[in-house]
Design a protein around this motif. Structure first.
Motif, PDB file in Angstrom:
ATOM      1  N   LEU A 213      54.177 -15.302  22.197  1.00 24.78           N
ATOM      2  CA  LEU A 213      53.406 -14.091  21.914  1.00 24.78           C
ATOM      3  C   LEU A 213      53.585 -13.108  23.067  1.00 24.78           C
ATOM      4  O   LEU A 213      53.568 -13.496  24.236  1.00 24.78           O
ATOM      5  N   ALA A 214      53.720 -11.830  22.714  1.00 25.03           N
ATOM      6  CA  ALA A 214      53.793 -10.809  23.769  1.00 25.03           C
ATOM      7  C   ALA A 214      52.457 -10.742  24.512  1.00 25.03           C
ATOM      8  O   ALA A 214      52.418 -10.672  25.744  1.00 25.03           O
ATOM      9  N   ASP A 215      51.378 -10.777  23.761  1.00 27.68           N
ATOM     10  CA  ASP A 215      50.039 -10.750  24.358  1.00 27.68           C
ATOM     11  C   ASP A 215      49.224 -11.920  23.824  1.00 27.68           C
ATOM     12  O   ASP A 215      49.509 -12.442  22.752  1.00 27.68           O
ATOM     13  N   GLU A 216      48.207 -12.290  24.562  1.00 18.58           N
ATOM     14  CA  GLU A 216      47.286 -13.296  24.053  1.00 18.58           C
ATOM     15  C   GLU A 216      46.767 -12.848  22.693  1.00 18.58           C
ATOM     16  O   GLU A 216      46.499 -11.661  22.476  1.00 18.58           O
ATOM     17  N   GLN A 217      46.579 -13.814  21.809  1.00 16.29           N
ATOM     18  CA  GLN A 217      46.105 -13.492  20.467  1.00 16.29           C
ATOM     19  C   GLN A 217      44.655 -13.954  20.314  1.00 16.29           C
ATOM     20  O   GLN A 217      44.345 -15.121  20.567  1.00 16.29           O
ATOM     21  N   ILE A 218      43.809 -13.029  19.897  1.00 13.76           N
ATOM     22  CA  ILE A 218      42.393 -13.359  19.704  1.00 13.76           C
ATOM     23  C   ILE A 218      42.049 -13.175  18.233  1.00 13.76           C
ATOM     24  O   ILE A 218      42.272 -12.097  17.670  1.00 13.76           O
ATOM     25  N   VAL A 219      41.556 -14.229  17.602  1.00 10.16           N
ATOM     26  CA  VAL A 219      41.144 -14.172  16.200  1.00 10.16           C
ATOM     27  C   VAL A 219      39.654 -14.473  16.138  1.00 10.16           C
ATOM     28  O   VAL A 219      39.202 -15.510  16.645  1.00 10.16           O
ATOM     29  N   GLU A 220      38.911 -13.577  15.531  1.00 13.37           N
ATOM     30  CA  GLU A 220      37.468 -13.777  15.421  1.00 13.37           C
ATOM     31  C   GLU A 220      37.173 -14.718  14.258  1.00 13.37           C
ATOM     32  O   GLU A 220      37.592 -14.466  13.136  1.00 13.37           O
ATOM     33  N   LEU A 221      36.449 -15.791  14.544  1.00 15.93           N
ATOM     34  CA  LEU A 221      36.126 -16.778  13.518  1.00 15.93           C
ATOM     35  C   LEU A 221      34.711 -16.609  13.000  1.00 15.93           C
ATOM     36  O   LEU A 221      34.411 -16.975  11.872  1.00 15.93           O
ATOM     37  N   LEU A 222      33.849 -16.079  13.834  1.00 14.55           N
ATOM     38  CA  LEU A 222      32.452 -15.875  13.442  1.00 14.55           C
ATOM     39  C   LEU A 222      31.900 -14.711  14.245  1.00 14.55           C
ATOM     40  O   LEU A 222      32.115 -14.639  15.462  1.00 14.55           O
ATOM     41  N   SER A 223      31.220 -13.816  13.571  1.00 11.88           N
ATOM     42  CA  SER A 223      30.559 -12.724  14.271  1.00 11.88           C
ATOM     43  C   SER A 223      29.160 -12.575  13.702  1.00 11.88           C
ATOM     44  O   SER A 223      28.980 -12.250  12.529  1.00 11.88           O
ATOM     45  N   ALA A 224      28.167 -12.870  14.514  1.00 15.73           N
ATOM     46  CA  ALA A 224      26.770 -12.724  14.116  1.00 15.73           C
ATOM     47  C   ALA A 224      26.067 -11.939  15.215  1.00 15.73           C
ATOM     48  O   ALA A 224      26.676 -11.570  16.216  1.00 15.73           O
ATOM     49  N   ARG A 225      24.790 -11.666  15.035  1.00 13.66           N
ATOM     50  CA  ARG A 225      24.107 -10.802  15.986  1.00 13.66           C
ATOM     51  C   ARG A 225      24.152 -11.367  17.408  1.00 13.66           C
ATOM     52  O   ARG A 225      24.415 -10.653  18.361  1.00 13.66           O
TER      53      ARG A 225
END
Lengths: 107, 107
Positions: free
Chosen positions: B14-26
């Motif tokens: 990967l050129a850059d670190e990859q961030i994948v959001e799995l959960l987003s709550a308050r």
């Protein structure tokens, strides 16, 4: 700073599922759960006030979530989000190797 | 229901670190991060408003946490709690295999 490793001190045979609290804060609790062939008792369901995000790290499990057509077969890396009061039960866990779960309970 | 597997679709370069959001709550955000030899840029530090609980799932990494005597070497299963505004940086990640992190940010 709290640090450790989830894969150390894993028993291969337990009378009951083992739950170890890794983090406890106002809005979040993180646990490691080890199952060695355990399942939810017949006819029983989990029905939780808080949402739960669960990740299977080792072993395997069958998870029944009310409203889903099929049981979910969880393998290492599998994660599931369970909303509050969505009833669910563990149909089976691997009888041959420990099943290690990470559970994130939050509100 | 949100379900998936953390170990699928892992890029090896990967050129850059990859961030994948799995959960987003308050109060909670859960991410999968994949590093392929990445490190925090020299002289830079993470300084976060929220607490973070981080778990290394595959690969390896060296984490420097301000106030700790030694860098932490993280291997699969290693977890660390980082309180808000505790400065930290990633000194290195494994150059040969993808390093997979689970990050739980919460308040």
């Amino acid at each position: 700073m709290m640090a450790g490793n989830l894969f150390v001190n894993v028993a291969h045979r337990l009378a009951d599922e083992q739950i170890v609290e890794l983090l406890s804060a106002r809005n979040v609790r993180i646990e490691r759960i080890v199952s060695t062939g355990h399942a939810t008792a017949p006819g029983e369901w989990y029905d939780q006030d808080r949402a739960e995000w669960v990740l299977l790290l080792a072993g395997s499990a069958g998870l029944i979530v009310e409203g889903e057509a099929e049981p979910l077969v969880l393998e290492p890396g599998s994660y599931v989000h369970i909303a509050p009061h969505v009833r669910h039960r563990v149909a089976w866990t691997d009888p041959s190797v420990p099943t290690i779960w990470l559970a994130v309970h939050y509100q």
